[in-house]
Design an enzyme around this catalytic site. Structure first.
Site, PDB file in Angstrom:
ATOM      1  N   ASP A  21       2.136   9.072   3.676  1.00 57.25           N
ATOM      2  CA  ASP A  21       1.863  10.015   4.746  1.00 57.25           C
ATOM      3  C   ASP A  21       0.353   9.952   4.992  1.00 57.25           C
ATOM      4  OD1 ASP A  21       2.287  12.313   6.518  1.00 57.25           O
ATOM      5  OD2 ASP A  21       1.231  13.440   4.976  1.00 57.25           O
ATOM      6  N   ASP A  23      -1.939  12.728   7.159  1.00 53.92           N
ATOM      7  CA  ASP A  23      -2.622  14.021   7.104  1.00 53.92           C
ATOM      8  C   ASP A  23      -2.390  14.685   5.748  1.00 53.92           C
ATOM      9  OD1 ASP A  23      -3.818  14.458   9.754  1.00 53.92           O
ATOM     10  OD2 ASP A  23      -1.764  14.307  10.474  1.00 53.92           O
ATOM     11  N   ASP A 220       2.151  14.890   0.897  1.00 53.10           N
ATOM     12  CA  ASP A 220       1.559  16.161   0.473  1.00 53.10           C
ATOM     13  C   ASP A 220       2.423  17.357   0.838  1.00 53.10           C
ATOM     14  OD1 ASP A 220       0.897  15.804   3.329  1.00 53.10           O
ATOM     15  OD2 ASP A 220      -0.221  17.672   3.066  1.00 53.10           O
TER      16      ASP A 220
END
Length: 333
Positions: A21, A23, A220
């Protein structure tokens, strides 16, 4: 594909593709997460296949690759998969060439729609047959109103993703899910389809591109990255540099539980045994709602998670020693 975690060795060495991922994992807004550049460079130097899968629909693949390279992260456009491109392709598969699509989002999403042979529009008066909604910093009431009118008139409604927030150096900011919620409230209905994570589309495309036999997802967010990995039956690593934090992990439902957890991307080069979420061999134990033992905070977190996921009530957990109390304070538990 269903996999069993490796028993030992460095985590990265056990997988032939790492799907990141962006961001909250590689960068926050336009700044690199500490240690991320070095971690990705190490994987590249080892010849490990890498993919970047992002729900953020405000940039095209080439723009994402440019941003990554600007931060010092080695990346090519072919390694980047975006929810904007995936949503545009899905619409192109469903609609006739040239069909009108009302675009709610950034210019990147509009361009993806155009490149797929569809006609992007901005008004319900253009009689669009579909609405595609993705994150855009300038999305406001006017375009949301047009989208509501179009959907009420019968247009298909596709969302690139439903992330409620975006991580940033200043804290969590409203994401596309918050904007989707505006239309959900106004229309009293859900989108017809959501393309990005936790749907498995981006992960499946990454695996197919690399013909990978053993991929690892790194994210995250429990509600997108990790849940998406679970749906795709892929192993996953949660890093605590973005949205989801220790308290969220301890309380995670089965469909949102990662295979591993690490403080940051340096964990990719730690031994599997130290990253797996288990209550064994960590130096810590949870007994009668109290944490006791010795070791670092991440080992304690894995022990607490293992206990909670096995059914132990860890609400209000306390430390049996000053060290344990300090660790719980560090973890925010």
């Amino acid at each position: 594909m269903t996999m069993s975690p490796p028993a030992s060795g460095r985590l990265a060495d056990a997988y032939d593709l790492v799907i990141f991922d962006l961001d909250g994992v590689i960068y926050l807004s336009d700044s690199a997460v500490p240690g991320a550049v070095d971690a990705v460079q190490r994987l590249h130097d080892q010849g490990r296949a890498i993919a970047y899968a992002t729900n953020n629909a405000s940039r095209r693949a080439a723009e994402v690759a440019d941003l990554l390279r600007g931060l010092g992260v080695p990346a090519e456009a072919e390694e980047v998969l975006t929810s904007a491109a995936a949503a545009a392709r899905r619409l192109a598969d469903r609609l006739e060439s040239g069909a009108r699509v009302l675009v709610v989002g950034a210019e990147a999403l509009r361009q993806e729609v155009f490149d797929c042979g569809l006609t992007p529009v901005s008004s319900a008066d253009d009689n669009p047959v579909a609405v595609v909604q993705g994150y855009g910093r300038d999305v406001g009431w006017v375009i949301l109103a047009e989208a509501a009118l179009a959907v009420r008139a019968g247009a298909i409604w596709i969302a690139t993703n439903t992330d409620r927030t975006l991580p940033s150096p200043r804290g969590a900011l409203p994401g596309n899910g918050s904007l989707v919620a505006v239309l959900r409230t106004a229309l009293d209905r859900e989108p017809d389809e959501v393309i990005g994570k936790p749907e498995a589309v981006l992960f499946e495309e990454a695996v197919k591109r690399e013909a990978a036999g053993r991929p690892l997802v790194v994210g995250d967010r429990l509600d997108t990255d990790i849940e998406g990995a679970v749906r795709a039956k892929l192993d996953s690593l949660l890093v605590l540099t973005g949205v989801s934090q220790p308290r969220d992990l301890v309380a995670a439902a089965p469909e949102r539980r990662p295979t591993y957890v690490a403080k940051d991307l340096a964990g990719l080069f730690d031994d599997v045994e130290t990253l797996a979420i288990t209550g064994e061999g960590t130096g810590w134990q949870v007994t009668d709602g109290r944490l006791d033992g010795h070791g670092d905070s991440m080992a304690a977190l894995r022990t607490i998670c293992a206990a909670a996921w096995a059914g132990t009530d860890v609400t209000g957990i306390s430390g049996a020693t000053d060290e344990a109390t300090a660790v719980l304070r560090e973890l925010g538990l």
